[in-house]
Write a protein that holds these residues in place. Structure first.
Motif, mmCIF file in Angstrom:
data_model
loop_
_atom_site.group_PDB
_atom_site.id
_atom_site.type_symbol
_atom_site.label_atom_id
_atom_site.label_comp_id
_atom_site.label_asym_id
_atom_site.label_seq_id
_atom_site.Cartn_x
_atom_site.Cartn_y
_atom_site.Cartn_z
ATOM 1 N N THR A 140 -23.621 -4.338 -35.176
ATOM 2 C CA THR A 140 -24.652 -5.311 -34.637
ATOM 3 C C THR A 140 -26.008 -4.989 -34.902
ATOM 4 O O THR A 140 -26.107 -3.851 -35.406
ATOM 5 N N ALA A 141 -26.917 -5.774 -34.785
ATOM 6 C CA ALA A 141 -28.213 -5.377 -35.148
ATOM 7 C C ALA A 141 -29.047 -5.621 -34.017
ATOM 8 O O ALA A 141 -29.380 -6.700 -33.821
ATOM 9 N N GLY A 142 -29.272 -4.534 -33.119
ATOM 10 C CA GLY A 142 -29.869 -4.773 -31.981
ATOM 11 C C GLY A 142 -30.266 -3.317 -31.077
ATOM 12 O O GLY A 142 -31.340 -3.053 -30.711
ATOM 13 N N THR A 143 -29.059 -2.637 -30.990
ATOM 14 C CA THR A 143 -29.224 -1.583 -29.933
ATOM 15 C C THR A 143 -30.027 -0.162 -30.488
ATOM 16 O O THR A 143 -30.753 0.268 -29.569
ATOM 17 N N GLY A 144 -30.015 0.139 -31.542
ATOM 18 C CA GLY A 144 -30.801 0.939 -32.179
ATOM 19 C C GLY A 144 -30.133 2.380 -31.881
ATOM 20 O O GLY A 144 -30.875 3.337 -32.093
ATOM 21 N N SER A 145 -29.178 2.364 -31.157
ATOM 22 C CA SER A 145 -28.275 3.440 -30.677
ATOM 23 C C SER A 145 -27.951 4.298 -31.897
ATOM 24 O O SER A 145 -27.818 5.848 -31.563
ATOM 25 N N GLU A 146 -27.819 3.819 -33.190
ATOM 26 C CA GLU A 146 -27.457 4.581 -34.116
ATOM 27 C C GLU A 146 -28.795 5.854 -34.369
ATOM 28 O O GLU A 146 -28.293 6.976 -35.146
ATOM 29 N N VAL A 147 -29.878 5.585 -34.073
ATOM 30 C CA VAL A 147 -31.002 6.627 -34.217
ATOM 31 C C VAL A 147 -31.493 7.043 -33.067
ATOM 32 O O VAL A 147 -32.739 7.670 -32.890
ATOM 33 N N THR A 148 -30.800 6.757 -32.041
ATOM 34 C CA THR A 148 -31.297 7.466 -30.478
ATOM 35 C C THR A 148 -30.570 8.840 -30.134
ATOM 36 O O THR A 148 -29.297 8.968 -30.613
ATOM 37 N N ASN A 149 -30.952 9.305 -29.205
ATOM 38 C CA ASN A 149 -30.382 10.648 -28.630
ATOM 39 C C ASN A 149 -30.205 10.478 -27.228
ATOM 40 O O ASN A 149 -30.157 11.676 -26.471
ATOM 41 N N SER A 150 -29.643 9.246 -26.785
ATOM 42 C CA SER A 150 -29.208 8.913 -25.507
ATOM 43 C C SER A 150 -27.959 7.987 -25.433
ATOM 44 O O SER A 150 -27.456 7.533 -26.386
ATOM 45 N N SER A 151 -27.336 8.190 -24.274
ATOM 46 C CA SER A 151 -26.285 7.266 -24.141
ATOM 47 C C SER A 151 -26.190 6.510 -22.702
ATOM 48 O O SER A 151 -26.460 7.106 -21.880
ATOM 49 N N ILE A 152 -26.020 5.441 -22.549
ATOM 50 C CA ILE A 152 -26.164 4.682 -21.482
ATOM 51 C C ILE A 152 -24.550 4.522 -20.702
ATOM 52 O O ILE A 152 -23.589 3.990 -21.749
ATOM 53 N N VAL A 153 -24.206 4.969 -19.642
ATOM 54 C CA VAL A 153 -22.859 4.823 -19.247
ATOM 55 C C VAL A 153 -22.918 4.397 -17.865
ATOM 56 O O VAL A 153 -23.885 4.446 -16.995
ATOM 57 N N THR A 154 -21.781 3.640 -17.227
ATOM 58 C CA THR A 154 -21.744 3.051 -16.143
ATOM 59 C C THR A 154 -20.860 3.951 -15.092
ATOM 60 O O THR A 154 -19.782 4.537 -15.236
ATOM 61 N N ASP A 155 -21.502 4.601 -13.929
ATOM 62 C CA ASP A 155 -20.981 5.460 -13.077
ATOM 63 C C ASP A 155 -19.972 4.385 -12.027
ATOM 64 O O ASP A 155 -20.820 3.578 -11.418
ATOM 65 N N THR A 156 -18.691 4.396 -12.055
ATOM 66 C CA THR A 156 -17.916 3.696 -11.392
ATOM 67 C C THR A 156 -17.797 3.951 -9.931
ATOM 68 O O THR A 156 -17.783 3.107 -9.193
ATOM 69 N N GLU A 157 -17.950 5.092 -9.740
ATOM 70 C CA GLU A 157 -18.288 5.329 -8.063
ATOM 71 C C GLU A 157 -19.504 4.925 -7.504
ATOM 72 O O GLU A 157 -19.467 4.425 -6.609
ATOM 73 N N LEU A 158 -20.710 5.215 -8.227
ATOM 74 C CA LEU A 158 -22.106 4.864 -7.861
ATOM 75 C C LEU A 158 -22.351 3.482 -8.092
ATOM 76 O O LEU A 158 -23.438 2.952 -7.415
ATOM 77 N N GLN A 159 -21.535 2.899 -9.172
ATOM 78 C CA GLN A 159 -22.033 1.422 -9.477
ATOM 79 C C GLN A 159 -23.430 1.245 -10.070
ATOM 80 O O GLN A 159 -24.210 0.407 -9.657
ATOM 81 N N ILE A 160 -23.733 2.316 -10.959
ATOM 82 C CA ILE A 160 -25.091 2.184 -11.469
ATOM 83 C C ILE A 160 -24.926 2.574 -12.943
ATOM 84 O O ILE A 160 -24.003 3.173 -13.478
ATOM 85 N N LYS A 161 -25.777 2.006 -13.739
ATOM 86 C CA LYS A 161 -25.952 2.573 -15.220
ATOM 87 C C LYS A 161 -26.921 3.726 -15.276
ATOM 88 O O LYS A 161 -28.009 3.799 -14.646
#
Length: 387
Positions: A140-161
């Motif tokens: 896709t052309a949008g997230t820029g994740s290919e060049v960043t040093n981070s990851s966004i994940v969902t914590d299923t217990e806390l229900q937060i990203k």
């Protein structure tokens, strides 16, 4: 102008159509003998990344496929992928997909290298051990994740990203090949595009913005606004697909150094509680947040208008405030033209979870790098305007 700044330049980038054909030889250069290829089931079944497998097979790379990546990667999915990585004896990662796939690969690499629970590594700068080699290939052309040093994940217990971030998480290589966008569904392409545009605009508004990052972000904005409509109409058109791919990667490098703002603070809870596509959520909130930030961003928004109004004679007769407001209106118009919903109501999202989403948004890291510091009530009102 901020002339005191630090830049993390990120991975080596190979950019260009058919550049994915170099994947096999690049794996060999990096000593990747048994990589795990991560992707999502829809992308695998579409045939869009068959060229990835063909390049690896041609180079006689013994890869293992993991195609269970979630749209909003959860902590449990990261644990599952890590177990598979260990079980089959992989030594490296190839992430072929959108931001969720690349974020999954980065998070799994952290868990594999450092052990413990994923929650041990939430936050910034906690990771000590280097991760296995990683090649990122955005589809896709949008997230820029290919060049960043981070990851966004969902914590299923806390229900937060939440975020896992450290310089050890940069990919070794990003292969950005716009020919991979040809089969991308229109709705996903539009959401991803608005994600990239939001990254650039929020990067410019950050107190960490610098001439370096502003140059990248402004070029990204110019390319997106010039080519967005043509690209969304047909993702196989080379000129527009190349332009949007470049814009997304430039935006990723920019915001990776500056942080983001409250468009992302507001969007992340919608992904956690309502599974709304992240880029679409950004596109819905962007005009409203730009208006909220206008008191501090009037000059910057007016400067953006010079990128958007090259053929607009009325631009020359506007004062700074009028130019800034015109920028917001042009961004709003672009979002409508590529069929981004104007409100959350159009998606049948109600006020359920409003209080907890407002609280989560107020506690997000992105609030710190927004040009106007909002209260929790300000964020609640921004939700209510669109609900």
């Amino acid at each position: 102008m901020n002339l005191n700044f630090e830049i993390a330049s990120g991975p080596k980038v190979i950019f260009g159509r058919q550049s994915v054909l170099k994947l096999g030889e690049e794996c060999t250069k990096l000593g990747m003998n048994s990589p795990m290829v991560l992707t999502d089931p829809g992308l695998k079944s579409s045939g869009a990344i068959d060229v990835v497998f063909e390049s690896l097979e041609k180079a006689k790379i013994n890869f293992h496929l993991y195609d269970n990546v979630e749209a909003n990667p959860s902590d449990t999915s990261i644990v599952d992928a890590n177990h598979k990585f260990i079980e089959v004896g992989c030594d490296s990662f190839i992430a072929a997909g959108g931001g969720s796939t690349m974020d999954t690969a980065k998070a799994v690499s952290v868990l594999f290298a450092n052990g413990g629970k994923l929650s041990d590594w939430y936050g910034i700068g906690k990771i000590l051990k280097p991760s296995p080699p990683l090649i990122s290939i955005p589809t896709t052309a949008g997230t820029g994740s290919e060049v960043t040093n981070s990851s966004i994940v969902t914590d299923t217990e806390l229900q937060i990203k939440t975020t896992v971030r450290n310089d050890t998480m940069f990919a070794n290589l990003a292969i950005v090949d716009s020919s991979l966008l040809a089969k991308l569904p229109k709705e996903l392409a539009a959401g991803a595009l608005m994600d990239a545009l939001t990254h650039s605009i929020e990067s410019i508004g950050s107190p960490k913005s610098s001439p370096w990052t502003e140059g990248l972000a402004n070029k990204s904005i110019e390319l997106i606004c010039r080519y967005a409509r043509e690209y969304i109409d047909d993702r196989s058109v080379e000129k527009s697909a190349d332009a949007i791919s470049l814009a997304a990667t430039l935006a990723g490098t920019a915001f990776g150094n500056t942080g983001l703002g409250i468009v992302h603070s507001l969007a992340h809870p919608l992904g956690a509680y309502h599974q709304l596509h992240h880029g679409t959520a950004n596109g819905i909130f962007l005009p409203s947040v730009m208006r909220f930030n206008l008191p501090k961003m009037k000059k910057k928004y007016a400067e953006m208008n010079t990128l958007l109004s090259q053929n607009d004679e009325n631009f020359k007769n506007q004062d700074e405030l009028e130019q800034a407001e015109d920028t917001i209106n042009k961004i709003d118009e672009l979002a409508r033209d590529i069929e981004i919903p104007k409100t959350l109501r159009e998606l049948d999202i109600t006020k359920k979870n409003l209080e907890v989403m407002s609280k989560d948004a107020a506690e997000s890291n992105q609030v710190k790098t927004n040009p106007v510091q909002p209260t929790e009530n300000d964020l609640k009102k921004l939700y209510e305007e669109l609900l």
